[in-house]
Design an enzyme around this catalytic site. Structure first.
Site, mmCIF file in Angstrom:
data_model
loop_
_atom_site.group_PDB
_atom_site.id
_atom_site.type_symbol
_atom_site.label_atom_id
_atom_site.label_comp_id
_atom_site.label_asym_id
_atom_site.label_seq_id
_atom_site.Cartn_x
_atom_site.Cartn_y
_atom_site.Cartn_z
ATOM 1 N N CYS A 190 35.679 41.759 44.456
ATOM 2 C CA CYS A 190 36.641 42.097 45.775
ATOM 3 C C CYS A 190 36.056 42.458 46.709
ATOM 4 O O CYS A 190 36.518 42.172 47.944
ATOM 5 C CB CYS A 190 38.099 42.945 44.765
ATOM 6 S SG CYS A 190 38.707 42.302 43.453
ATOM 7 N N GLU B 230 43.592 43.467 43.992
ATOM 8 C CA GLU B 230 43.632 43.123 45.759
ATOM 9 C C GLU B 230 43.478 41.826 46.472
ATOM 10 O O GLU B 230 43.571 41.590 47.431
ATOM 11 C CB GLU B 230 42.897 44.001 46.099
ATOM 12 C CG GLU B 230 41.417 44.388 45.694
ATOM 13 C CD GLU B 230 41.389 45.388 43.791
ATOM 14 O OE1 GLU B 230 41.904 44.611 42.878
ATOM 15 O OE2 GLU B 230 40.606 45.825 43.793
ATOM 16 N N CYS C 118 36.394 46.066 42.112
ATOM 17 C CA CYS C 118 35.555 45.405 41.510
ATOM 18 C C CYS C 118 34.039 44.468 42.538
ATOM 19 O O CYS C 118 35.030 44.179 43.614
ATOM 20 C CB CYS C 118 35.427 44.075 40.304
ATOM 21 S SG CYS C 118 36.117 42.647 41.266
ATOM 22 N N ILE D 269 46.329 39.391 37.200
ATOM 23 C CA ILE D 269 47.008 39.190 36.886
ATOM 24 C C ILE D 269 45.550 38.255 35.367
ATOM 25 O O ILE D 269 45.337 37.740 35.474
ATOM 26 C CB ILE D 269 47.638 37.824 37.359
ATOM 27 C CG1 ILE D 269 48.805 37.936 38.206
ATOM 28 C CG2 ILE D 269 47.938 36.009 35.741
ATOM 29 C CD1 ILE D 269 49.854 38.725 37.790
HETATM 30 N N1 THU Z 1 40.789 45.175 38.316
HETATM 31 C C1 THU Z 1 41.741 44.908 39.062
HETATM 32 O O1 THU Z 1 42.543 44.146 39.375
HETATM 33 N N2 THU Z 1 40.888 45.362 40.050
HETATM 34 C C2 THU Z 1 39.911 46.492 40.562
HETATM 35 O O2 THU Z 1 39.579 46.809 41.095
HETATM 36 C C3 THU Z 1 39.710 46.864 39.238
HETATM 37 C C4 THU Z 1 39.820 45.666 38.311
HETATM 38 C C5 THU Z 1 41.824 44.319 36.966
HETATM 39 C C6 THU Z 1 40.907 43.321 35.967
HETATM 40 C C7 THU Z 1 41.164 43.234 34.926
HETATM 41 O O3 THU Z 1 43.183 42.548 34.684
HETATM 42 C C8 THU Z 1 41.872 44.799 34.570
HETATM 43 O O4 THU Z 1 41.573 45.435 36.098
HETATM 44 C C9 THU Z 1 40.883 45.674 33.801
HETATM 45 O O5 THU Z 1 39.506 45.065 34.610
#
Ligand code: THU
Length: 134
Positions: free
Chosen positions: A91, A55, A88, A43
């Protein structure tokens, strides 16, 4: 539930993604011992730093619905891409604290590529609550 089924749940969660800025849709699905699945999607916000990853949303969703640490079995994360999505650093830190060490973590893409990994593999030599015991 098989890993493929949990990844399918994460693909369904991708549809909930609000990602007008990156256009990178991520979905996640956390499996609890009860058999229930808790979904999360990324989001975003015009103030980019406020974005919440898929995640973390799935993990927080499970906790907010009363799932205990010991009841967590697996977490699947999926995004488009040539290789399975790589979580990332933020996370990884949250997974390290809120998921049991033996949680199965499935990283996937939309081509049926699935990597099975663990919290420790994703964040070795972590900073954690034990480090605060001074
Ligand atoms: N993002 C995630 O939701 N999870 C990940 O493991 C990698 C990155 C999202 C964050 C952002 O909304 C988009 O991916 C680009 O970075």
């Amino acid at each position: 539930m098989t890993k493929e089924e949990l990844v399918l749940e994460a693909i369904n969660a991708q549809k909930l993604s609000y990602s007008p800025y990156s256009k990178f849709k991520v979905g996640a699905a956390l499996l609890a011992k009860s058999g229930k699945v808790y979904l999360g999607a990324n989001i975003e916000n015009a103030s980019y730093g406020l974005t919440m990853c898929a995640e973390r949303n799935a993990i927080y969703n499970a906790y907010c619905n009363g799932v205990n640490f010991d009841e967590i079995v697996a977490l699947a994360i999926v995004a488009q891409g040539e290789s399975p999505v790589s979580p990332c650093g933020a996370c990884r830190q949250v997974m390290n604290e809120l998921l049991p060490k033996n949680t199965k973590i499935f990283l996937a893409n939309l081509n049926n590529d699935i990597i099975e990994t663990t919290v420790n593999e994703l964040l070795p030599y972590s900073f954690n609550n034990e480090c605060l015991d001074i």
